[in-house]
Design an enzyme around this catalytic site. Structure first.
Site, PDB file in Angstrom:
ATOM      1  N   ARG A  15       1.345  -2.137 -13.648  1.00 28.19           N
ATOM      2  CA  ARG A  15       0.033  -2.664 -13.255  1.00 28.19           C
ATOM      3  C   ARG A  15      -0.613  -1.696 -12.256  1.00 28.19           C
ATOM      4  O   ARG A  15       0.033  -0.788 -11.753  1.00 28.19           O
ATOM      5  CB  ARG A  15       0.199  -4.054 -12.590  1.00 28.19           C
ATOM      6  CG  ARG A  15       0.550  -5.140 -13.569  1.00 28.19           C
ATOM      7  CD  ARG A  15       0.860  -6.451 -12.878  1.00 28.19           C
ATOM      8  NE  ARG A  15       2.091  -6.393 -12.104  1.00 28.19           N
ATOM      9  CZ  ARG A  15       2.552  -7.387 -11.343  1.00 28.19           C
ATOM     10  NH1 ARG A  15       1.879  -8.494 -11.248  1.00 28.19           N
ATOM     11  NH2 ARG A  15       3.688  -7.250 -10.682  1.00 28.19           N
ATOM     12  N   LYS A  75       2.332  -3.820  -5.898  1.00 28.19           N
ATOM     13  CA  LYS A  75       3.634  -4.156  -5.309  1.00 28.19           C
ATOM     14  C   LYS A  75       3.745  -3.634  -3.880  1.00 28.19           C
ATOM     15  O   LYS A  75       2.994  -2.754  -3.459  1.00 28.19           O
ATOM     16  CB  LYS A  75       4.775  -3.530  -6.154  1.00 28.19           C
ATOM     17  CG  LYS A  75       4.855  -4.061  -7.558  1.00 28.19           C
ATOM     18  CD  LYS A  75       5.032  -5.559  -7.633  1.00 28.19           C
ATOM     19  CE  LYS A  75       6.443  -6.015  -7.341  1.00 28.19           C
ATOM     20  NZ  LYS A  75       6.572  -7.481  -7.562  1.00 28.19           N
ATOM     21  N   TYR A  94       0.769  -7.218  -2.719  1.00 27.70           N
ATOM     22  CA  TYR A  94       1.880  -8.169  -2.574  1.00 27.70           C
ATOM     23  C   TYR A  94       2.918  -7.518  -1.670  1.00 27.70           C
ATOM     24  O   TYR A  94       3.298  -6.361  -1.899  1.00 27.70           O
ATOM     25  CB  TYR A  94       2.551  -8.445  -3.924  1.00 27.70           C
ATOM     26  CG  TYR A  94       1.775  -9.308  -4.886  1.00 27.70           C
ATOM     27  CD1 TYR A  94       1.413 -10.611  -4.546  1.00 27.70           C
ATOM     28  CD2 TYR A  94       1.432  -8.848  -6.148  1.00 27.70           C
ATOM     29  CE1 TYR A  94       0.711 -11.404  -5.430  1.00 27.70           C
ATOM     30  CE2 TYR A  94       0.726  -9.648  -7.045  1.00 27.70           C
ATOM     31  CZ  TYR A  94       0.374 -10.929  -6.678  1.00 27.70           C
ATOM     32  OH  TYR A  94      -0.319 -11.720  -7.561  1.00 27.70           O
ATOM     33  N   HIS A  96       5.705  -9.765   0.115  1.00 25.08           N
ATOM     34  CA  HIS A  96       6.911 -10.611   0.164  1.00 25.08           C
ATOM     35  C   HIS A  96       7.832 -10.159   1.297  1.00 25.08           C
ATOM     36  O   HIS A  96       9.024  -9.902   1.092  1.00 25.08           O
ATOM     37  CB  HIS A  96       7.644 -10.598  -1.196  1.00 25.08           C
ATOM     38  CG  HIS A  96       6.828 -11.173  -2.307  1.00 25.08           C
ATOM     39  ND1 HIS A  96       6.606 -12.527  -2.439  1.00 25.08           N
ATOM     40  CD2 HIS A  96       6.154 -10.581  -3.327  1.00 25.08           C
ATOM     41  CE1 HIS A  96       5.822 -12.743  -3.496  1.00 25.08           C
ATOM     42  NE2 HIS A  96       5.534 -11.583  -4.042  1.00 25.08           N
ATOM     43  N   GLU A 118       0.201 -12.698  -1.397  1.00 26.45           N
ATOM     44  CA  GLU A 118       0.906 -13.965  -1.657  1.00 26.45           C
ATOM     45  C   GLU A 118       0.706 -15.012  -0.565  1.00 26.45           C
ATOM     46  O   GLU A 118       1.038 -16.175  -0.770  1.00 26.45           O
ATOM     47  CB  GLU A 118       2.413 -13.725  -1.886  1.00 26.45           C
ATOM     48  CG  GLU A 118       3.228 -13.284  -0.669  1.00 26.45           C
ATOM     49  CD  GLU A 118       3.164 -11.783  -0.399  1.00 26.45           C
ATOM     50  OE1 GLU A 118       2.389 -11.086  -1.070  1.00 26.45           O
ATOM     51  OE2 GLU A 118       3.896 -11.320   0.505  1.00 26.45           O
ATOM     52  N   ASP A 270      12.478 -16.032  -9.149  1.00 24.61           N
ATOM     53  CA  ASP A 270      12.114 -15.298  -7.926  1.00 24.61           C
ATOM     54  C   ASP A 270      12.308 -16.136  -6.667  1.00 24.61           C
ATOM     55  O   ASP A 270      12.284 -15.602  -5.560  1.00 24.61           O
ATOM     56  CB  ASP A 270      10.676 -14.760  -8.014  1.00 24.61           C
ATOM     57  CG  ASP A 270       9.648 -15.851  -8.222  1.00 24.61           C
ATOM     58  OD1 ASP A 270      10.025 -16.955  -8.655  1.00 24.61           O
ATOM     59  OD2 ASP A 270       8.463 -15.612  -7.935  1.00 24.61           O
TER      60      ASP A 270
END
Ligand SMILES: NC(=O)c1ccc[n+]([C@@H]2O[C@H](COP(=O)([O-])OP(=O)(O)OC[C@H]3O[C@@H](n4cnc5c(N)ncnc54)[C@H](O)[C@@H]3O)[C@@H](O)[C@H]2O)c1
Length: 366
Positions: A15, A75, A94, A96, A118, A270
Site C-alpha cells: 500500500r 505502516k 499507523y 500501534h 489507529e 491482530d
C-alpha cells in the site's frame, strides 16, 4: 507545507500513503508533495501518475525523510527508518505503539510529532481510520474462506452457495461489528446460510433489520458457539474488546467437535485472536491445520489487495492530511477533537495514556 510520501519497506506491504488524487488536492492548496520513486507501484500508481498530479519524484527514501515537514505513510517506520525521522517532523501513519517498545523509544528519541491513524477517534467512540481496513478484511474473510473450503486447498470440499438440489454451505460469524457485518454480507451474497453472534443486542437488532432472512442472529455464549461449530463449514472471527486481547471464544478442545476440513478465518488475530489456537501468519504462508481444522490467520489481510486498500485508506486519511497541512498540527488538533486523539508522541514525550500503561512506565519518557 512540504509533504513526503516514502515507499513502504515493511515486508509484504504494497500500500502507499497517498494516491495521485491526494497529491492533486494538496498541490491545489499550495503545498508541495515529494513522492519516492516507485512508492505507488504496488497499488497501481506509477511515478508518471504522481507527476501529472503535481508531485516531485525523489529517488531515495533518505531524501523523502530528509527534506519534508510532514511524512504520510501506511505502516509504522521500521528499524531502518528510525534514524531517518527528523526532529520536529510530523509523521502521520499507523503506529500501534503499544505493541512495540523499541519503536516507541525510537520515536521519542527522534523528537518527531507522531499522529497515529489507529487512535484518531470520533465522538461516538468509532475509529474512522481503522474502519476501512476492517471493511476490507471482513469482505476478504469470505473470499479466503470459500477458497480454503475447496478440497485441493485442504478444506471440506463445500461450495458456499450450494447448487439447485444441494443445500448451501454454512458460515458462522463471531462478532457483528465492522468485520462481522461485511463478512455476513459477502457470505449472504454467495447464497450461504449465515449465523452471526454478538453480545451487543443493538448490533444484533441492526443486523436483523438490514440483512436478508438467510442471515440469522443469535446471542453469543459458549452454549451457542459449541452448538454451531459442529454444523458450520466456515467460521469467521471478528470479535473486538476495545484495547484488550480478544476473548478465546473457541478453545482448543472445541476443534475436535468440528468436522474435518472446517475452515476458521480469525480476522481478530491482530488482537490475539478469538480462537485459542490462533497464531499470526503471513500472506506467504497463510494457513496451518490443527486437529483437521484449517486456520487462516493473516495479521494484515488488507495487504493482499493493495489497490482497494490504498483507495479505501486514503479516502479517509486525506481530509486529515489537508487539515494538518493547511493549519499545522497544533492548530489542527486544537480545532478537531477526533484528530487530537491521534496525537501519540510530541517533543520527545508520549502524550497518549494507554501507551505509558502498556509499558508500565511510571510517567512519560523524556
Ligand atoms: N487481520 C487483519 O488484517 C485485520 C484487519 C482489520 C481488522 N482486524 C481486526 O478485526 C477485529 C474486529 O474489528 P472490527 O472493526 O469489526 O471491530 P468492531 O468493534 O466493529 O466489532 C467487534 C464486535 O465484537 C463484538 N463482541 C465482543 N465480545 C463478543 C463476544 N464475546 N462474542 C461475540 N461478539 C463479541 C462487539 O460487540 C462488536 O460488535 C479487531 O481485532 C481488528 O483489529 C484485523
Amino acid at each position: 507545507m512540504k509533504i513526503g510520501v516514502p515507499k513502504e519497506i515493511k515486508n509484504n506491504e504494497s500500500r502507499v500513503g497517498m494516491t495521485p488524487a491526494g497529491v492533486y488536492e494538496l498541490v491545489k492548496n499550495g503545498h508541495s508533495v515529494h513522492v519516492q520513486s516507485g512508492a505507488g507501484e504496488g497499488s497501481g500508481f506509477l511515478d508518471h501518475d504522481y507527476k501529472k498530479a503535481g508531485a516531485v519524484i525523489l529517488d531515495t527514501i533518505g531524501q523523502v525523510y530528509g527534506m519534508n515537514e510532514m511524512i504520510v505513510k501506511v505502516k509504522e517506520p521500521i528499524e531502518e527508518e528510525y534514524e531517518m525521522v527528523q526532529k520536529g517532523q510530523l509523521v502521520f501513519t499507523y503506529f500501534h505503539f503499544a505493541s512495540s517498545e523499541p519503536l516507541t523509544k525510537a520515536m521519542i528519541k527522534s523528537g518527531a510529532t507522531c499522529i497515529a491513524y489507529e487512535t484518531v477517534e470520533d465522538e461516538d467512540g468509532t475509529l474512522p481510520l481503522l474502519t476501512p481496513m476492517s471493511e476490507v478484511a471482513g469482505r476478504m474473510a469470505i473470499q479466503q474462506g470459500a477458497k480454503y473450503l475447496e478440497k485441493p486447498a485442504k478444506g471440506r470440499g463445500v461450495l458456499l452457495g450450494g447448487v439447485p438440489g444441494v443445500a448451501p454451505g454454512k458460515v458462522l460469524v463471531l462478532g457483528a461489528g465492522v468485520v462481522g457485518i461485511q463478512a455476513a454480507k459477502m457470505a449472504a451474497g454467495l447464497g450461504a446460510h449465515v449465523t452471526i453472534l454478538d453480545i451487543n443486542m443493538k448490533r444484533l437488532r441492526y443486523v436483523n433489520d438490514v440483512m436478508p432472512p438467510h442471515v440469522v442472529t443469535e446471542f453469543s455464549n459458549e452454549f451457542n458457539i459449541r452448538k454451531y461449530i459442529k454444523t458450520h463449514d466456515l467460521i469467521v472471527g471478528g470479535v473486538l474488546l476495545k484495547g484488550a486481547k480478544a476473548p478465546n471464544l473457541i478453545t482448543r478442545d472445541m476443534l475436535k467437535e468440528m468436522r474435518p476440513g472446517t475452515v476458521i478465518v480469525d480476522v481478530a488475530v491482530d488482537q490475539g485472536g478469538c480462537v485459542e489456537t490462533t497464531r499470526p501468519t503471513t500472506h506467504e504462508d497463510p494457513i496451518y491445520i490443527i486437529d483437521d481444522v484449517l486456520h487462516y490467520t493473516v495479521a494484515n489481510m488488507p495487504g493482499a489487495v493493495p489497490y482497494t486498500s490504498t483507495m479505501a485508506l486514503t479516502n479517509v486519511t486525506l481530509p486529515y492530511v489537508l487539515k494538518l497541512a493547511n493549519l499545522g498540527w497544533e492548530k489542527a488538533c486544537e480545532m478537531d477533537t477526533s484528530l487530537k486523539k491521534g496525537l501519540n508522541i510530541t517533543d520527545g514525550k508520549v502524550v497518549y495514556k494507554e501507551i505509558i500503561e502498556a509499558f508500565d512506565w511510571a510517567e512519560a519518557k523524556a
